[in-house]
Design a protein around this motif. Sequence first.
Motif, mmCIF file in Angstrom:
data_model
loop_
_atom_site.group_PDB
_atom_site.id
_atom_site.type_symbol
_atom_site.label_atom_id
_atom_site.label_comp_id
_atom_site.label_asym_id
_atom_site.label_seq_id
_atom_site.Cartn_x
_atom_site.Cartn_y
_atom_site.Cartn_z
ATOM 1 N N TRP A 12 0.879 -1.374 0.008
ATOM 2 C CA TRP A 12 0.323 0.303 -0.228
ATOM 3 C C TRP A 12 1.003 0.981 -0.054
ATOM 4 C CZ3 TRP A 12 -5.494 -0.837 0.085
ATOM 5 C CH2 TRP A 12 -5.795 -2.033 0.366
ATOM 6 N N ALA A 13 0.542 2.695 -0.837
ATOM 7 C CA ALA A 13 0.904 3.599 -0.660
ATOM 8 C C ALA A 13 0.104 4.574 -0.279
ATOM 9 C CB ALA A 13 1.872 3.504 -2.088
ATOM 10 N N GLY A 14 0.713 5.480 0.440
ATOM 11 C CA GLY A 14 -0.189 6.592 0.440
ATOM 12 C C GLY A 14 0.486 7.511 -0.248
ATOM 13 N N THR A 15 -0.282 8.382 -0.944
ATOM 14 C CA THR A 15 0.575 9.437 -2.104
ATOM 15 C C THR A 15 -0.247 10.831 -1.404
ATOM 16 O OG1 THR A 15 -0.682 9.450 -3.993
ATOM 17 C CG2 THR A 15 1.113 7.409 -3.898
ATOM 18 N N HIS A 16 0.020 11.882 -2.096
ATOM 19 C CA HIS A 16 -0.628 14.019 -2.299
ATOM 20 C C HIS A 16 -1.967 12.948 -3.446
ATOM 21 C CE1 HIS A 16 1.598 13.829 -6.044
ATOM 22 N NE2 HIS A 16 1.189 14.903 -6.476
ATOM 23 N N ALA A 17 -2.017 12.307 -3.976
ATOM 24 C CA ALA A 17 -3.000 11.455 -4.878
ATOM 25 C C ALA A 17 -4.787 11.044 -4.664
ATOM 26 C CB ALA A 17 -2.441 12.253 -6.419
ATOM 27 N N GLY A 18 -3.955 9.642 -3.382
ATOM 28 C CA GLY A 18 -4.909 8.493 -3.729
ATOM 29 C C GLY A 18 -3.749 7.955 -3.033
ATOM 30 N N LEU A 19 -4.685 5.943 -2.555
ATOM 31 C CA LEU A 19 -4.035 5.488 -2.495
ATOM 32 C C LEU A 19 -3.885 4.506 -2.852
ATOM 33 C CD1 LEU A 19 -3.333 3.893 0.768
ATOM 34 C CD2 LEU A 19 -6.168 2.980 0.252
ATOM 35 N N ASP A 20 -2.729 3.685 -3.153
ATOM 36 C CA ASP A 20 -1.874 2.282 -4.010
ATOM 37 C C ASP A 20 -2.401 1.013 -3.873
ATOM 38 O OD1 ASP A 20 -2.029 4.405 -6.347
ATOM 39 O OD2 ASP A 20 -0.384 5.172 -5.840
ATOM 40 N N ARG A 21 -2.608 0.194 -4.664
ATOM 41 C CA ARG A 21 -2.570 -0.747 -3.708
ATOM 42 C C ARG A 21 -1.565 -1.905 -5.204
ATOM 43 N NH1 ARG A 21 -5.356 -5.759 -3.913
ATOM 44 N NH2 ARG A 21 -6.404 -6.761 -2.040
ATOM 45 N N LEU A 22 -1.094 -2.317 -4.455
ATOM 46 C CA LEU A 22 0.199 -3.508 -5.655
ATOM 47 C C LEU A 22 0.073 -4.935 -5.100
ATOM 48 C CD1 LEU A 22 1.350 -3.874 -8.169
ATOM 49 C CD2 LEU A 22 3.796 -2.875 -6.885
ATOM 50 N N GLU A 23 -0.965 -5.296 -5.595
ATOM 51 C CA GLU A 23 -0.452 -7.219 -5.066
ATOM 52 C C GLU A 23 0.776 -7.893 -5.368
ATOM 53 O OE1 GLU A 23 -4.558 -9.336 -6.092
ATOM 54 O OE2 GLU A 23 -5.516 -7.541 -5.808
ATOM 55 N N LEU A 24 1.317 -8.031 -4.967
ATOM 56 C CA LEU A 24 3.440 -8.558 -4.982
ATOM 57 C C LEU A 24 2.941 -10.288 -4.919
ATOM 58 C CD1 LEU A 24 4.681 -6.702 -1.757
ATOM 59 C CD2 LEU A 24 4.790 -6.121 -4.502
ATOM 60 N N ASN A 25 2.122 -10.804 -4.674
ATOM 61 C CA ASN A 25 1.648 -12.029 -4.451
ATOM 62 C C ASN A 25 1.384 -12.596 -5.628
ATOM 63 O OD1 ASN A 25 3.116 -11.819 -2.179
ATOM 64 N ND2 ASN A 25 2.160 -12.241 -0.995
ATOM 65 N N ALA A 26 0.309 -11.549 -6.634
ATOM 66 C CA ALA A 26 -0.069 -11.621 -7.459
ATOM 67 C C ALA A 26 1.150 -12.026 -8.740
ATOM 68 C CB ALA A 26 -1.576 -10.950 -7.777
ATOM 69 N N ALA A 27 0.418 -13.644 -10.043
ATOM 70 C CA ALA A 27 0.947 -13.669 -11.190
ATOM 71 C C ALA A 27 1.082 -12.122 -11.635
ATOM 72 C CB ALA A 27 0.394 -14.670 -11.338
ATOM 73 N N THR A 28 -0.266 -11.546 -11.958
ATOM 74 C CA THR A 28 -0.464 -9.937 -12.553
ATOM 75 C C THR A 28 0.329 -8.836 -11.834
ATOM 76 O OG1 THR A 28 -2.626 -10.490 -11.909
ATOM 77 C CG2 THR A 28 -2.257 -11.439 -14.082
ATOM 78 N N ASN A 29 0.975 -8.876 -10.317
ATOM 79 C CA ASN A 29 0.687 -7.843 -9.780
ATOM 80 C C ASN A 29 0.159 -6.543 -9.708
ATOM 81 O OD1 ASN A 29 3.481 -8.650 -8.791
ATOM 82 N ND2 ASN A 29 4.203 -8.224 -10.006
ATOM 83 N N ALA A 30 -1.873 -7.469 -9.373
ATOM 84 C CA ALA A 30 -2.399 -5.963 -10.171
ATOM 85 C C ALA A 30 -2.757 -4.467 -9.337
ATOM 86 C CB ALA A 30 -3.821 -7.396 -9.748
ATOM 87 N N PHE A 31 -2.856 -3.694 -9.780
ATOM 88 C CA PHE A 31 -2.434 -2.439 -9.362
ATOM 89 C C PHE A 31 -4.052 -1.845 -9.382
ATOM 90 C CE2 PHE A 31 -1.940 2.140 -9.284
ATOM 91 C CZ PHE A 31 -1.554 2.528 -8.329
ATOM 92 N N THR A 32 -4.135 -1.290 -8.580
ATOM 93 C CA THR A 32 -5.813 -0.373 -8.095
ATOM 94 C C THR A 32 -5.354 1.170 -7.104
ATOM 95 O OG1 THR A 32 -6.904 -2.623 -7.338
ATOM 96 C CG2 THR A 32 -7.899 -0.549 -6.987
ATOM 97 N N HIS A 33 -5.914 1.973 -8.045
ATOM 98 C CA HIS A 33 -5.944 3.372 -7.648
ATOM 99 C C HIS A 33 -7.178 4.166 -6.803
ATOM 100 C CE1 HIS A 33 -3.772 7.201 -6.738
ATOM 101 N NE2 HIS A 33 -5.028 7.702 -8.082
ATOM 102 N N PHE A 34 -7.263 4.554 -5.450
ATOM 103 C CA PHE A 34 -8.429 4.715 -4.583
ATOM 104 C C PHE A 34 -8.542 6.633 -4.759
ATOM 105 C CE2 PHE A 34 -7.355 0.361 -3.046
ATOM 106 C CZ PHE A 34 -8.579 -0.152 -2.927
ATOM 107 N N THR A 35 -9.059 7.245 -4.815
ATOM 108 C CA THR A 35 -9.149 8.497 -4.896
ATOM 109 C C THR A 35 -10.326 9.137 -4.056
ATOM 110 O OG1 THR A 35 -10.638 8.887 -7.134
ATOM 111 C CG2 THR A 35 -8.252 8.828 -6.728
#
Length: 302
Positions: A12-35
Amino acid sequence: HTVYVDRRGVLWAGTHAGLDRLELNAATNAFTHFTFENDGLSQNHIFSLHEDEHGTLWLGTFAGLSKLLTPAQGPARFAHYLHPSGAFEAEWRGQVRDIQESRDERGRKLWLATAGGLALFDPARESFAYLHHQDGESSSLSFDGLVSLYRDRADRMWVGTAGKGLDVFDPNAKGFKLYRGPAAKFESALSVRSMQPTYEGPDSVLWISSNHGLGRLLRASGVYERVVLPGVTATEQINCMLQDRTGRLWFTTHFGLYAYEPATKQITRYRHDPNDAGSLPPDENVDLVYEDEEAGLWLTCE
């Protein structure tokens, strides 16, 4: 602003533009951005992240405290917790810069370093208690503008302020008395950005990043020492500190990445090398460092 890897291996990454989620254990490294605009965040500036003992992710934002909800809790993605009166800006003045957790016989508490004092949130009751600076009261906070927190093994909470140094709060003292010994007076006008202990014990050291550069506090004696890194001015701000599982300390700066061996006091500087594609980016500005469960270091660079 902050990076965290939870117990499920999600980054999880907290930024000045929202919250990011990166599934490190997933084969696809699925990425989600919350705003705020699309997903119900209370505000897009995320300063701090904390996973509690139940695996719940808490967010400290520019607009207060939020909690990530599970699908079983309903369609909403986040729950937000404001002062009961609704006067959020007046009571907290917005920002939650850091979050720590404690448990005693009365239950679990989240400690929040806010721009308006030290807030204690009871997740079970969804209620707040506050500790503020009080003029003429030596046992109160030295200043309400707070930046960082660190809870030691004795359950004392070390509180870094924005301009008034370091306070120590002992919850085991009668009446929740706040103690400020030599640790709070080692330097005037000190804004404590972050704290990192090397180890707990009689001779334990608390490393402190501030607007006056890098220093270390010898907790037994209360003595504070300045530490100057090669190539960094004495007053240069340290962006982030981390002690990895081997005991090595890492410091991020606008001038590269530094590794410090406490046993030998040897300092190694990592910089940009135009002949090495695996080196730091050309501007060498490193903001955050985080260690994952496989001892890998993650860096954010500007």
